[in-house]
Design a protein around this motif. Structure first.
Motif, mmCIF file in Angstrom:
data_model
loop_
_atom_site.group_PDB
_atom_site.id
_atom_site.type_symbol
_atom_site.label_atom_id
_atom_site.label_comp_id
_atom_site.label_asym_id
_atom_site.label_seq_id
_atom_site.Cartn_x
_atom_site.Cartn_y
_atom_site.Cartn_z
ATOM 1 N N ALA A 1 1.321 53.436 -40.516
ATOM 2 C CA ALA A 1 1.713 53.589 -41.920
ATOM 3 C C ALA A 1 2.959 54.451 -42.035
ATOM 4 O O ALA A 1 3.904 54.128 -42.778
ATOM 5 N N GLY A 2 2.993 55.561 -41.297
ATOM 6 C CA GLY A 2 4.173 56.414 -41.318
ATOM 7 C C GLY A 2 5.400 55.714 -40.778
ATOM 8 O O GLY A 2 6.511 55.867 -41.307
ATOM 9 N N GLN A 3 5.217 54.927 -39.732
ATOM 10 C CA GLN A 3 6.341 54.179 -39.156
ATOM 11 C C GLN A 3 6.889 53.152 -40.144
ATOM 12 O O GLN A 3 8.117 52.989 -40.273
ATOM 13 N N LEU A 4 5.999 52.465 -40.841
ATOM 14 C CA LEU A 4 6.440 51.448 -41.789
ATOM 15 C C LEU A 4 7.154 52.076 -42.978
ATOM 16 O O LEU A 4 8.161 51.537 -43.458
ATOM 17 N N LEU A 5 6.653 53.206 -43.446
ATOM 18 C CA LEU A 5 7.309 53.870 -44.566
ATOM 19 C C LEU A 5 8.729 54.295 -44.201
ATOM 20 O O LEU A 5 9.629 54.291 -45.041
ATOM 21 N N ALA A 6 8.940 54.648 -42.920
ATOM 22 C CA ALA A 6 10.286 55.031 -42.485
ATOM 23 C C ALA A 6 11.217 53.840 -42.384
ATOM 24 O O ALA A 6 12.436 54.005 -42.249
ATOM 25 N N ALA A 7 10.676 52.633 -42.448
ATOM 26 C CA ALA A 7 11.495 51.425 -42.377
ATOM 27 C C ALA A 7 11.718 50.803 -43.753
ATOM 28 O O ALA A 7 12.235 49.694 -43.866
#
Length: 612
Positions: A190-196
């Motif tokens: 989830a954190g990785q996707l939010l950074a994208a």
């Protein structure tokens, strides 16, 4: 239904606070000149090469920051720079049970993401876009680490792609796993996707809007200059003003007051699991206008890109500082080891100076070998007669010679084992007191190497052979050496060894005389009688230097048991420099590319509405 409605933002296209997407000539800017992608690629390589293997307080945060930066570069910054006009990606994130999937389904008017009471519901991310935009997302440039699939999956490393004709071109929604999921992999993803994301759509509820985890992520988004919109879901009609007002105050306190805020009332879902159209209409209309306005989309992309680029330098500096700490810690550990073994070398050197090696067995065997009374009487004879008598005496005493050599060997080996054990203990204790050192320790390092006694014995025997060779090849009167044969060489070599133990400069001190009971004087006289004073000094100096060099090599090998562990864990010396230089190149390229610090790309609802 409750909404927060700003006429400017809800009746037309979203307001653009920093419109940098067009040139004065009205044409689109280039995606970016080559400097920025090249600089980012260089930074990505520097981050990938950075390691933080030593256990330090800064190591784990640095690993986490480095991984997050690498993901953002791979997942978003590099691919987005190649296509600034690609569809705008809205990542929908929020807490468990906030209704993200239901909201996405309702906005695209199709059941594209599973919703239900089982948590976590969204096990792998779901990306929904217009069919005209699917090719961009299927190519895998954005989020390249996720495998594309056309079917739902339980694998969090897959990206389920769905097309929805009701969603306008130019805009895509990505339904992310819960940011507070009980599953670690889901939470990290989830954190990785939010950074994208080009735009973050955070969904929270009247019951959970004050939870800590979302606010931590929101503060991180603010620090990166990301564009954010908020949805307050499932708000009871009687609590609309109070809850929405409180959330607005919290956003303002966190410097997020410009984020658009949409308030959705507590309501029912239809047979397809969709919210009533009247509930989602303000948010759906807002996104529709954003999709239709290329300038607004460009402003969002540029603000998020610019914010992410600006945030790189301080984040990379934290990595560089952690890399500096790694090198400093490795140096500290090495220094503690070297100090311990330098002390061991000094102890051996002191042992050769203070006469301690002449005590005990060595002294007894030397006295037996020389035969003190006969020897002292022989000093009164002429030098030539003395040589002859010494040769004869030595040749009649092969057994005492062997015993003396063994005593010398035993004394030296005992000393070497003692100093090696003490150095190992000192180095072990020094490492144990350091967090990085303690993590590198193994039980075997607490004492000297298992094979040290054998290596010490071999060292002394090799040194003794070297002394004999020294006497044979460098004696002042080689014709005498040739005449007296092996026994004279052996006897003289033993005397040289004793002299090495007795006095550095061959000048007997009171301590040496007391320790050696006069045998130091005797040893000196023997050597001077055979070779002369200068030859004595030369032979002893060379023999002593040879012994100390061999001891240093032995102790260096012992120290290497420690130093090899730091060498394996030590990061490259230039890691910090490479990171800082790469970050500076990115910052220079950013400024040259026109990604300025935009304060806000979108404005959202400003006034509290009332239930419809």
């Amino acid at each position: 239904m409750t909404t927060n409605g700003d006429p400017a933002s809800l009746s037309g296209a979203p307001a653009v606070a920093a419109r940098t997407g067009r040139t004065d000539a009205g044409e689109d800017r280039p995606a970016a000149d080559d400097r920025l992608p090249d600089a980012l690629s260089g930074l990505r390589a520097a981050i990938g090469a950075a390691t933080f293997p030593l256990v330090l307080p800064s190591a784990e945060p640095a690993e986490r920051i480095g991984a997050a930066l690498a993901d953002q570069l791979d997942d978003y910054l590099l691919p987005r720079l190649t296509r600034l006009d690609a569809p705008l990606l809205v990542v929908v994130g929020g807490s468990t049970g906030a209704g993200k999937s239901t909201l996405v389904n309702s906005l695209v008017q199709a059941r594209v993401s599973a919703a239900g009471v089982l948590r976590p519901t969204t096990r792998s991310p779901v990306l929904v876009c217009n069919p005209a935009d699917s090719s961009w997302f299927r190519r895998g440039e954005l989020l390249p680490g996720l495998t594309r699939t056309n079917q739902p999956s339980d694998d969090p490393r897959t990206l389920h792609l769905v097309t929805a004709p009701a969603l306008a071109p130019g805009l895509a929604f990505l339904d992310a796993p819960d940011i507070d999921s009980v599953v670690d992999a889901n939470r990290a993803l989830a954190g990785q996707l939010l950074a994208a994301a080009d735009l973050w759509l955070f969904v929270t509820t009247a019951a959970r809007y004050a939870d800590a985890v979302p606010w931590e992520l929101l503060r991180g988004a603010r620090a990166r200059g990301a564009v954010i919109a908020m949805v307050l879901d499932r708000v009871p009609a009687e609590a609309t003003d109070e809850v929405a007002g409180h959330l607005a105050e919290m956003l303002a306190e966190q410097d997020l007051g410009s984020a658009p805020l949409f308030v959705l009332p507590e309501t029912w879902v239809d047979g397809q699991g969709l919210l009533p159209a009247r509930v989602t209409a303000p948010l759906a209309d807002w996104f529709a206008r954003l999709a239709a306005d290329a300038d607004a989309r460009s402003a969002v992309v540029r603000q998020t890109l610019g914010g992410a680029l600006i945030a790189l330098q301080p984040a990379v500096e934290s990595l560089a500082a952690a890399a500096d700490e790694q090198v400093a810690a490795a140096d500290t550990l090495d220094d503690r080891v070297r100090a311990a073994y330098r002390s061991a070398n000094r102890t051996v050197e002191q042992g050769l100076r203070d006469g301690r090696l002449l005590r005990g067995e060595v002294l007894a065997r030397w006295q037996e070998f020389v035969g003190t009374s006969d020897f002292l009487r022989s000093l009164e004879a002429r030098i030539g007669r003395l040589r002859d008598r010494l040769v004869a005496a030595f040749s009649r005493r092969p057994a005492p010679a062997a015993e003396l050599r063994e005593a010398i060997e035993s004394q030296l080996v005992t000393l070497l084992r003692a100093v090696a054990a003490e150095a190992a203990e000192q180095a072990y204790t020094g490492w144990k007191a350091h967090p990085a050192g303690a993590a590198l320790l193994v039980p075997d390092l607490a004492h000297h190497g298992d094979d040290l006694p054998e290596r010490a014995e071999r060292l002394v025997r090799d040194w003794q052979r070297g002394v004999l060779e020294l006497v044979r090849t460098e004696g002042g009167d080689r014709r005498f050496v040739a005449r007296t044969a092996a026994y004279a060489v052996n006897a003289t070599g033993l005397a040289v060894m004793i002299a090495v133990f007795a006095s550095t400069a061959f000048i007997p001190t009171g301590l040496e005389v007391a320790t050696g009971a006069g045998t130091t004087l005797a040893g000196q006289a023997v050597l001077q009688a055979i070779f002369g004073d200068q030859a004595v000094r030369t032979l002893a100096d060379k023999a002593r230097a040879d012994l100390l060099e061999r001891v240093r090599a032995l102790l260096d090998a012992e120290a290497a048991r420690f130093l090899s562990r730091t060498e394996q864990a030590r990061p490259a010396e230039q890691t910090a420099t490479a990171l800082r230089q790469a970050a500076e190149r990115v910052e220079a390229a950013r400024l040259a590319s026109g990604f300025a610090d935009a304060t806000s790309a979108l404005s959202g609802p400003a006034d509290q509405g009332r239930p419809a």
